[in-house]
Design a protein around this motif. Structure first.
Motif, PDB file in Angstrom:
ATOM      1  N   ILE A  23       0.904  -1.301  -0.081  1.00  0.00           N
ATOM      2  CA  ILE A  23      -0.030  -0.298   0.172  1.00  0.00           C
ATOM      3  C   ILE A  23       1.128   1.239   0.209  1.00  0.00           C
ATOM      4  N   CYS A  24       0.436   2.290  -1.068  1.00  0.00           N
ATOM      5  CA  CYS A  24       1.851   3.069  -1.317  1.00  0.00           C
ATOM      6  C   CYS A  24       0.543   4.524  -1.332  1.00  0.00           C
ATOM      7  N   ASN A  25       2.038   5.441  -1.365  1.00  0.00           N
ATOM      8  CA  ASN A  25       1.209   6.686  -1.560  1.00  0.00           C
ATOM      9  C   ASN A  25       2.009   7.845  -2.446  1.00  0.00           C
ATOM     10  N   HIS A  26       1.153   8.533  -2.691  1.00  0.00           N
ATOM     11  CA  HIS A  26       2.050   9.681  -4.107  1.00  0.00           C
ATOM     12  C   HIS A  26       2.908  10.037  -3.815  1.00  0.00           C
ATOM     13  N   LEU A  27       3.288  10.602  -1.996  1.00  0.00           N
ATOM     14  CA  LEU A  27       4.500  11.479  -2.011  1.00  0.00           C
ATOM     15  C   LEU A  27       5.432  10.802  -0.423  1.00  0.00           C
ATOM     16  N   PRO A  28       6.506  10.676  -0.628  1.00  0.00           N
ATOM     17  CA  PRO A  28       7.498   9.909   0.098  1.00  0.00           C
ATOM     18  C   PRO A  28       6.866   9.984   1.286  1.00  0.00           C
ATOM     19  N   VAL A  29       6.855  10.752   1.910  1.00  0.00           N
ATOM     20  CA  VAL A  29       5.947  11.004   3.412  1.00  0.00           C
ATOM     21  C   VAL A  29       4.491  11.139   3.783  1.00  0.00           C
ATOM     22  N   PHE A  30       4.111  10.883   4.859  1.00  0.00           N
ATOM     23  CA  PHE A  30       2.617  11.371   5.416  1.00  0.00           C
ATOM     24  C   PHE A  30       2.963  12.068   7.064  1.00  0.00           C
ATOM     25  N   PHE A  31       1.973  12.353   6.890  1.00  0.00           N
ATOM     26  CA  PHE A  31       1.429  13.929   8.212  1.00  0.00           C
ATOM     27  C   PHE A  31       2.264  13.193   9.606  1.00  0.00           C
ATOM     28  N   ILE A  32       1.524  11.814   9.757  1.00  0.00           N
ATOM     29  CA  ILE A  32       2.089  11.815  10.978  1.00  0.00           C
ATOM     30  C   ILE A  32       3.038  10.375  10.885  1.00  0.00           C
ATOM     31  N   ARG A  33       3.247   9.972  12.124  1.00  0.00           N
ATOM     32  CA  ARG A  33       4.197   8.941  12.279  1.00  0.00           C
ATOM     33  C   ARG A  33       3.980   8.449  13.908  1.00  0.00           C
ATOM     34  N   ASP A  34       2.234   8.402  14.437  1.00  0.00           N
ATOM     35  CA  ASP A  34       1.235   7.849  15.425  1.00  0.00           C
ATOM     36  C   ASP A  34       0.455   7.753  15.049  1.00  0.00           C
ATOM     37  N   PRO A  35       0.011   5.713  15.422  1.00  0.00           N
ATOM     38  CA  PRO A  35      -0.913   5.423  14.594  1.00  0.00           C
ATOM     39  C   PRO A  35      -2.605   6.730  15.619  1.00  0.00           C
ATOM     40  N   ILE A  36      -2.157   6.463  16.166  1.00  0.00           N
ATOM     41  CA  ILE A  36      -3.376   7.686  17.440  1.00  0.00           C
ATOM     42  C   ILE A  36      -3.889   7.911  16.681  1.00  0.00           C
ATOM     43  N   LEU A  37      -3.312   8.879  15.853  1.00  0.00           N
ATOM     44  CA  LEU A  37      -3.136  10.461  16.179  1.00  0.00           C
ATOM     45  C   LEU A  37      -3.946  10.087  14.641  1.00  0.00           C
ATOM     46  N   TYR A  38      -4.182   8.992  13.618  1.00  0.00           N
ATOM     47  CA  TYR A  38      -4.651   8.812  11.936  1.00  0.00           C
ATOM     48  C   TYR A  38      -6.143   9.334  12.011  1.00  0.00           C
ATOM     49  N   PRO A  39      -7.787   8.934  13.192  1.00  0.00           N
ATOM     50  CA  PRO A  39      -8.887   9.283  13.482  1.00  0.00           C
ATOM     51  C   PRO A  39      -8.411  10.733  12.927  1.00  0.00           C
ATOM     52  N   SER A  40      -7.770  11.346  14.067  1.00  0.00           N
ATOM     53  CA  SER A  40      -8.413  12.993  13.625  1.00  0.00           C
ATOM     54  C   SER A  40      -7.889  13.321  12.652  1.00  0.00           C
ATOM     55  N   LEU A  41      -6.872  12.869  12.246  1.00  0.00           N
ATOM     56  CA  LEU A  41      -5.936  13.520  11.203  1.00  0.00           C
ATOM     57  C   LEU A  41      -7.123  13.349   9.722  1.00  0.00           C
ATOM     58  N   VAL A  42      -7.746  12.449   9.692  1.00  0.00           N
ATOM     59  CA  VAL A  42      -9.128  12.161   8.579  1.00  0.00           C
ATOM     60  C   VAL A  42      -9.674  12.766   8.960  1.00  0.00           C
ATOM     61  N   HIS A  43     -11.270  13.074  10.837  1.00  0.00           N
ATOM     62  CA  HIS A  43     -11.642  13.542  10.606  1.00  0.00           C
ATOM     63  C   HIS A  43     -11.697  15.185  10.163  1.00  0.00           C
ATOM     64  N   ALA A  44     -10.006  15.779  10.639  1.00  0.00           N
ATOM     65  CA  ALA A  44     -10.038  17.323  10.090  1.00  0.00           C
ATOM     66  C   ALA A  44     -10.270  17.522   8.984  1.00  0.00           C
ATOM     67  N   GLN A  45      -9.752  16.693   7.665  1.00  0.00           N
ATOM     68  CA  GLN A  45     -10.053  17.014   6.684  1.00  0.00           C
ATOM     69  C   GLN A  45     -11.229  16.698   6.112  1.00  0.00           C
ATOM     70  N   LYS A  46     -11.883  16.658   7.185  1.00  0.00           N
ATOM     71  CA  LYS A  46     -13.134  15.965   5.771  1.00  0.00           C
ATOM     72  C   LYS A  46     -14.083  16.442   6.144  1.00  0.00           C
ATOM     73  N   ARG A  47     -16.027  16.235   6.242  1.00  0.00           N
ATOM     74  CA  ARG A  47     -17.319  17.454   6.046  1.00  0.00           C
ATOM     75  C   ARG A  47     -17.106  17.857   8.001  1.00  0.00           C
ATOM     76  N   ASN A  48     -17.092  18.880   7.869  1.00  0.00           N
ATOM     77  CA  ASN A  48     -17.502  19.473   9.631  1.00  0.00           C
ATOM     78  C   ASN A  48     -18.875  18.844  10.007  1.00  0.00           C
ATOM     79  N   PRO A  49     -18.840  18.727  11.309  1.00  0.00           N
ATOM     80  CA  PRO A  49     -20.275  17.305  11.770  1.00  0.00           C
ATOM     81  C   PRO A  49     -21.654  18.670  11.833  1.00  0.00           C
ATOM     82  N   VAL A  50     -21.383  19.883  11.518  1.00  0.00           N
ATOM     83  CA  VAL A  50     -22.169  20.631  12.158  1.00  0.00           C
ATOM     84  C   VAL A  50     -23.114  21.308  10.768  1.00  0.00           C
ATOM     85  N   THR A  51     -21.765  21.879   9.773  1.00  0.00           N
ATOM     86  CA  THR A  51     -22.175  22.584   8.441  1.00  0.00           C
ATOM     87  C   THR A  51     -22.165  21.959   7.678  1.00  0.00           C
TER      88      THR A  51
END
Length: 526
Positions: free
Chosen positions: A154-182
């Motif tokens: 499983i690859c990405n087109h960039l050689p690095v990622f945003f984070i290095r600890d998986p506990i932050l992954y859900p927050s990383l995705v939430h911050a880039q998805k739709r606001n739950p109110v608007t």
């Protein structure tokens, strides 16, 4: 041939290849008799069964009930990330004899050996139906159907990622998805999270450079980002990162064209891949390479080799080519072979193992669990996910079980010729020391050194200005205190970058809520 037929043929020949899919099917197939899902021939699929002309629909109209019931359940949950994708099938051909000396993996042990592959391309924060040309990380997942099981890279087109600890992954995705109110993309959430984690800066400047908008899927590389362990036949351990280098070269599109395409052809990358393979002239291909580090080099490395926010310098760890991936077959049906195509880093083969990379370790559970949620516990039995070698284990039953292994014992150990194990395939051993605690993933506290090198040594003067302009365009849509924090982070990369961002911000920051509302989501993202 009549003039009408000639005109129709001319029209078809001048159309986009993908637009002729139905005509191609018609040309290659004869009409077939319609049946129900149980195989019963259907006599009428136009009118519902009713009691009289205006009477009620009768309950025993099985054809109608089956039609509506099947329609209601056509959709399955979309992926939480990398939702929109396209893909194709092909082969991997090993082009070296070196593989047998560095790993036990059979698909790398012999020059010219061919292995079937399935490749899915996607966009990290995408939703089904979103545009292909938004500035975002692209995914490139490769399933190798080897004789010892499936290996999922499983690859990405960039050689690095945003984070290095998986506990932050859900927050990383939430911050880039739709606001739950608007229910809208929220630039405050996006930049708030990223600027609070300085390790994201390296990935950010790559993403907002020209590399963030690849010209479709054919003109981009793939990088494993994660570090894997190779085990040789002599039990020698080394650590590797995979690179999948485009043989078409690297090409990007500018942000203006990307914005136009997002509105006029939101499936630009999907269409390009389909048409190229369908034309069967210049089939897309990539060279599979690795960077390799032995255990001694790993111990004295100046950076953490398991940190997914860092690259391995090619000057120290040059690329080693292993073979060529060529895509030559389109899916017979997108849902069956691409939407149901399931990848997981847990799918390994003998000779390739998990390293101390924490992101990789967490993905072993996350990907498999996501597939069980989307497709059910027996997702690996679907034809597109099924390995070539026979399956023998204690797993039984569950929804849509296609192979329940007949009368074989469903427990282990047993005395009745059920599935057994072999010590030849045991994992390698390694020492562990230290106390159980929540440690920072990396022992390298410098989050900016490699970002500095990319900015100062890789980007040209024009590309540095483009980077600043792209960042300013997005930061202009955030609150001042978040923007100030971002500028502080970027100042650790280069003061010139900060000054250029401030300059472009002064040219475009909205002065009122009315001005701000004019800015579109695409303008900020692209």
């Amino acid at each position: 041939m009549s003039s009408g037929s000639r005109n129709e043929d001319l029209l078809l020949s001048n159309r986009d290849i993908s637009a002729n899919q139905l005509q191609t099917y018609r040309s290659n197939n004869e009409p077939t008799l319609m049946t129900s899902s149980s195989g019963m021939p259907v006599g009428d699929k136009i009118c519902s069964l009713t009691a009289g002309l205006h009477g009620p629909i009768v309950l025993h109209d099985a054809c109608l009930l089956d039609e509506i019931g099947q329609f209601n359940e056509e959709k399955i949950p979309e992926r939480c990330s990398y939702a929109k994708g396209s893909g194709a099938f092909g082969t991997f051909q090993c082009t070296t004899d070196l593989g047998s000396s560095i790993t036990r993996a059979h698909f790398l042990d012999t020059r010219d050996k061919q292995t079937r592959v399935a490749v899915r391309f996607s966009r990290f924060t995408s939703e089904l139906g979103s545009a292909d040309t938004v500035r975002d990380i692209r995914g490139m997942s490769i399933k190798f159907y080897t004789d010892c099981g499936n290996f999922d890279l499983i690859c990405n087109h960039l050689p690095v990622f945003f984070i290095r600890d998986p506990i932050l992954y859900p927050s990383l995705v939430h911050a880039q998805k739709r606001n739950p109110v608007t229910n809208l993309f929220d630039y405050d959430a996006y930049w708030d999270f990223l600027t609070l984690r300085p390790e994201t800066m390296h990935c950010l400047i790559l993403l907002y450079s020209h590399r963030g908008l690849p010209n479709g899927y054919r003109y981009m590389n793939g990088y494993s980002v994660n570090t894997y362990k190779f085990l040789s036949a002599e039990d020698r351990v080394s650590y590797v990162r995979f690179h999948v280098k485009s043989n078409q070269g690297i090409s990007s599109i500018d942000s203006t064209k990307a914005l136009v395409l997002a509105g006029m052809d939101s499936d630009y990358a999907t269409r390009d891949l389909y048409n190229t393979i369908c034309a069967n002239k210049e089939l897309p291909s990539w060279t599979l390479c690795i960077q390799q580090m032995n255990e001694e080099e790993m111990k004295v490395s100046s950076f953490d080799p398991f940190d997914t926010t860092k690259v391995w310098p090619k000057s120290d760890y040059p690329l080693i080519p292993l073979g060529t991936i060529t895509l030559n077959r389109l899916p017979a049906n997108h849902f069956s072979e691409i939407e149901q195509l399931a990848y997981s880093p847990a799918n390994l083969v003998p000779g390739i193992e998990i390293s101390p990379d924490k992101m990789l370790q967490a993905r072993i559970f996350a990907y498999s669990d996501a597939q069980r949620y989307r497709l059910g516990k027996n997702y690996a039995q679907l034809p597109v996910n099924r390995p070539l070698n026979p399956i023998a284990n204690n797993y039984r039953n569950g929804h849509m079980c296609l192979n329940n292994q007949s009368g074989a014992p469903n427990y282990f150990p047993n005395s009745f010729h059920g599935a057994t194990t072999s010590s030849r395939f045991k994992e390698s051993t390694y020492p562990v020391e230290g106390n159980v605690a929540r440690y920072e993933c990396s022992n390298d506290i410098d989050d900016f050194h490699q970002a500095k090198r990319f900015y100062r040594e890789v980007l040209s003067a024009d590309e540095r200005l483009m980077l600043a302009r792209n960042l300013a365009k997005s930061l202009a849509l955030t609150q001042q205190f978040i923007c100030k924090r971002a500028l502080e982070n970027f100042s650790h990369i280069d003061q010139d970058l900060t000054k250029d961002i401030e300059h472009f911000l002064s040219l475009q920051r909205p002065t009122s809520m009315e001005d701000r509302s004019i800015q579109t989501d695409f303008e900020g993202k692209i």
